[in-house]
Write a protein that holds these residues in place. Structure first.
Motif, PDB file in Angstrom:
ATOM      1  N   SER A 244       0.853  -1.187   0.000  1.00  0.00           N
ATOM      2  CA  SER A 244       0.000   0.000   0.000  1.00  0.00           C
ATOM      3  C   SER A 244       0.889   1.236   0.000  1.00  0.00           C
ATOM      4  O   SER A 244       1.942   1.257   0.639  1.00  0.00           O
ATOM      5  N   ILE A 245       0.471   2.243  -0.763  1.00  0.00           N
ATOM      6  CA  ILE A 245       1.189   3.517  -0.834  1.00  0.00           C
ATOM      7  C   ILE A 245       0.182   4.631  -0.558  1.00  0.00           C
ATOM      8  O   ILE A 245      -0.842   4.725  -1.246  1.00  0.00           O
ATOM      9  N   GLN A 246       0.494   5.461   0.424  1.00  0.00           N
ATOM     10  CA  GLN A 246      -0.380   6.580   0.763  1.00  0.00           C
ATOM     11  C   GLN A 246       0.366   7.892   0.565  1.00  0.00           C
ATOM     12  O   GLN A 246       1.492   8.057   1.047  1.00  0.00           O
ATOM     13  N   LEU A 247      -0.249   8.816  -0.156  1.00  0.00           N
ATOM     14  CA  LEU A 247       0.338  10.131  -0.398  1.00  0.00           C
ATOM     15  C   LEU A 247      -0.205  11.163   0.583  1.00  0.00           C
ATOM     16  O   LEU A 247      -1.377  11.128   0.948  1.00  0.00           O
ATOM     17  N   PHE A 248       0.648  12.082   0.998  1.00  0.00           N
ATOM     18  CA  PHE A 248       0.197  13.223   1.777  1.00  0.00           C
ATOM     19  C   PHE A 248      -0.015  14.442   0.879  1.00  0.00           C
ATOM     20  O   PHE A 248      -0.751  15.355   1.228  1.00  0.00           O
ATOM     21  N   GLU A 249       0.656  14.454  -0.265  1.00  0.00           N
ATOM     22  CA  GLU A 249       0.521  15.541  -1.228  1.00  0.00           C
ATOM     23  C   GLU A 249       0.320  14.952  -2.628  1.00  0.00           C
ATOM     24  O   GLU A 249       0.870  13.907  -2.957  1.00  0.00           O
ATOM     25  N   GLY A 250      -0.469  15.629  -3.458  1.00  0.00           N
ATOM     26  CA  GLY A 250      -0.699  15.168  -4.820  1.00  0.00           C
ATOM     27  C   GLY A 250      -1.689  14.017  -4.887  1.00  0.00           C
ATOM     28  O   GLY A 250      -2.258  13.583  -3.873  1.00  0.00           O
ATOM     29  N   GLU A 251      -1.888  13.506  -6.111  1.00  0.00           N
ATOM     30  CA  GLU A 251      -2.818  12.407  -6.352  1.00  0.00           C
ATOM     31  C   GLU A 251      -2.238  11.450  -7.390  1.00  0.00           C
ATOM     32  O   GLU A 251      -1.389  11.826  -8.201  1.00  0.00           O
ATOM     33  N   PHE A 252      -2.676  10.212  -7.347  1.00  0.00           N
ATOM     34  CA  PHE A 252      -2.256   9.220  -8.323  1.00  0.00           C
ATOM     35  C   PHE A 252      -3.162   9.298  -9.555  1.00  0.00           C
ATOM     36  O   PHE A 252      -4.390   9.276  -9.427  1.00  0.00           O
ATOM     37  N   PRO A 253      -2.594   9.382 -10.768  1.00  0.00           N
ATOM     38  CA  PRO A 253      -3.412   9.366 -11.991  1.00  0.00           C
ATOM     39  C   PRO A 253      -3.858   7.942 -12.316  1.00  0.00           C
ATOM     40  O   PRO A 253      -3.112   7.169 -12.924  1.00  0.00           O
ATOM     41  N   GLN A 254      -5.056   7.597 -11.930  1.00  0.00           N
ATOM     42  CA  GLN A 254      -5.537   6.224 -12.041  1.00  0.00           C
ATOM     43  C   GLN A 254      -5.460   5.675 -13.467  1.00  0.00           C
ATOM     44  O   GLN A 254      -4.868   4.617 -13.712  1.00  0.00           O
ATOM     45  N   ASN A 255      -6.047   6.380 -14.415  1.00  0.00           N
ATOM     46  CA  ASN A 255      -6.101   5.879 -15.796  1.00  0.00           C
ATOM     47  C   ASN A 255      -4.713   5.723 -16.401  1.00  0.00           C
ATOM     48  O   ASN A 255      -4.435   4.749 -17.119  1.00  0.00           O
ATOM     49  N   GLU A 256      -3.842   6.689 -16.140  1.00  0.00           N
ATOM     50  CA  GLU A 256      -2.488   6.621 -16.691  1.00  0.00           C
ATOM     51  C   GLU A 256      -1.757   5.385 -16.188  1.00  0.00           C
ATOM     52  O   GLU A 256      -1.096   4.678 -16.974  1.00  0.00           O
ATOM     53  N   ILE A 257      -1.868   5.095 -14.896  1.00  0.00           N
ATOM     54  CA  ILE A 257      -1.161   3.944 -14.328  1.00  0.00           C
ATOM     55  C   ILE A 257      -1.742   2.634 -14.856  1.00  0.00           C
ATOM     56  O   ILE A 257      -1.010   1.745 -15.298  1.00  0.00           O
ATOM     57  N   LEU A 258      -3.061   2.510 -14.838  1.00  0.00           N
ATOM     58  CA  LEU A 258      -3.693   1.255 -15.273  1.00  0.00           C
ATOM     59  C   LEU A 258      -3.432   0.986 -16.753  1.00  0.00           C
ATOM     60  O   LEU A 258      -3.198  -0.161 -17.159  1.00  0.00           O
ATOM     61  N   ASN A 259      -3.446   2.032 -17.562  1.00  0.00           N
ATOM     62  CA  ASN A 259      -3.169   1.855 -18.992  1.00  0.00           C
ATOM     63  C   ASN A 259      -1.714   1.463 -19.239  1.00  0.00           C
ATOM     64  O   ASN A 259      -1.407   0.650 -20.116  1.00  0.00           O
ATOM     65  N   SER A 260      -0.816   2.033 -18.429  1.00  0.00           N
ATOM     66  CA  SER A 260       0.612   1.774 -18.619  1.00  0.00           C
ATOM     67  C   SER A 260       1.004   0.352 -18.230  1.00  0.00           C
ATOM     68  O   SER A 260       2.027  -0.156 -18.695  1.00  0.00           O
TER      69      SER A 260
END
Length: 337
Positions: A244-260
């Motif tokens: 598990s990875i939790q960010l305190f700043e920013g957001e994960f680009p869901q579509n970009e990661i899943l497509n990649s």
């Protein structure tokens, strides 16, 4: 009777020890592990932990006070050691002179192996990284520390000289953490890190264990993609069960990661299975600690090309869950409701 009393009684004779061991077979099967809990005063309290999360104290190893002559000598692993038993303490004290500390620990450990059996797991909970963890049979290290004032060389020497680790819990500051990709730091079964810089230490690149929990200010998307693709190709992270990875700043680009990563998707009309595992590391000092990993379900999953193993991937705004199933894709799809 408590194990403390049974352990001391076992020294009366070989016949008594054999009788005790044969009478405690069912009880011994309930033992999860035995913990050496080393505090800051260099005293070591030994616990027996059971599989139902209950524990009992076994004995205390402490520095010898030469002014106290109220001791008994006991032959342990063929060596005479001092033991102090009184109503003042809830467990017997095994006393050592500082120059004999590791020898006495070794004698006691060999007696534990003889009493509990060679298959029981032992854990050494270190109070810091400046005192060496001994190399003993079936023993794994455990450590919780902050690297705020850590000397990089001392820290690296600590991990190099230690046995393999069961778990590591670290609050990482700056770049003083182990940099060697082959460090035993990355070989721990479980790592939990709160860090200011996502790549110090670089768990996403070098981790070789089962479970990792990362909490960081920021995380490079390319590092996440690289990690997922390396798992998918079978080139790395073969023991991994959960991340598990939790960010305190920013957001994960869901579509970009899943497509990649070429993720596959379960039909939205179906309910995906929930991933949840027993934790390797449980922080018993935390009021909110749970015995299991965070349960999650996701319609997205990836398949490892080398053995067709499946892992669920959940990407939210500031949180990524990655859970490996011990199932092939066909077996995984049969679990779907």
């Amino acid at each position: 009777m408590e194990y403390t009393d049974l352990f001391l009684l076992s020294f009366l004779s070989k016949k008594v020890k054999k009788l005790i061991k044969s009478s405690q077979v069912n009880r011994s099967k309930k033992i999860d592990y035995i913990m050496y809990d080393c505090d800051h005063a260099q005293e070591i309290l030994v616990y027996v932990f059971y599989k139902n999360d209950w524990n009992e104290k076994l004995l205390l190893l402490a520095k010898h006070d030469d002014t106290d002559n109220d001791c008994h000598q006991l032959s342990v692993s063929g060596k005479m050691i001092d033991i102090h038993v009184s109503d003042k303490y809830t467990v017997p004290l095994v006393l050592f002179h500082i120059e004999k500390r590791e020898d006495v620990i070794s004698y006691i450990h060999n007696s534990f192996l003889d009493f509990f059996g060679n298959s029981v797991e032992f854990r050494w909970k270190a109070c810091g990284y400046k005192t060496r963890i001994p190399h003993l049979q079936n023993l794994k290290g455990c450590i919780k520390f902050s690297s705020h004032d850590a000397n990089k060389e001392i820290l690296e020497n600590f991990f190099t000289s230690s046995p393999t680790f069961k778990w590591i819990n670290i609050w990482a500051h700056g770049s003083t953490e182990p940099a060697n990709p082959e460090s035993k730091f990355y070989q721990a079964e479980s790592i939990q890190i709160l860090q200011l810089r996502h790549n110090s230490p670089d768990v996403l690149r070098h981790f070789q264990g089962k479970q990792a929990v990362l909490k960081c200010c920021e995380c490079e998307v390319l590092d996440v993609i690289s990690f997922l693709n390396r798992w998918k190709s079978g080139d790395a992270y073969l023991k991994l069960e959960y991340l598990s990875i939790q960010l305190f700043e920013g957001e994960f680009p869901q579509n970009e990661i899943l497509n990649s990563i070429g993720a596959k998707h379960i039909d939205e009309t179906n309910k995906p299975p929930t991933h949840c595992l027993p934790k390797v590391y449980i922080d018993y000092h935390s009021f909110c600690s749970e015995p299991n990993t965070d349960p999650f379900s996701s319609h997205a999953y990836v398949v490892r090309v080398t053995d067709n193993c499946v892992a669920s991937v959940s990407i939210q705004e500031k949180l990524i869950y990655f859970g490996v199933w011990n199932k092939t894709e066909d077996e995984f799809l049969k679990m779907i409701e």
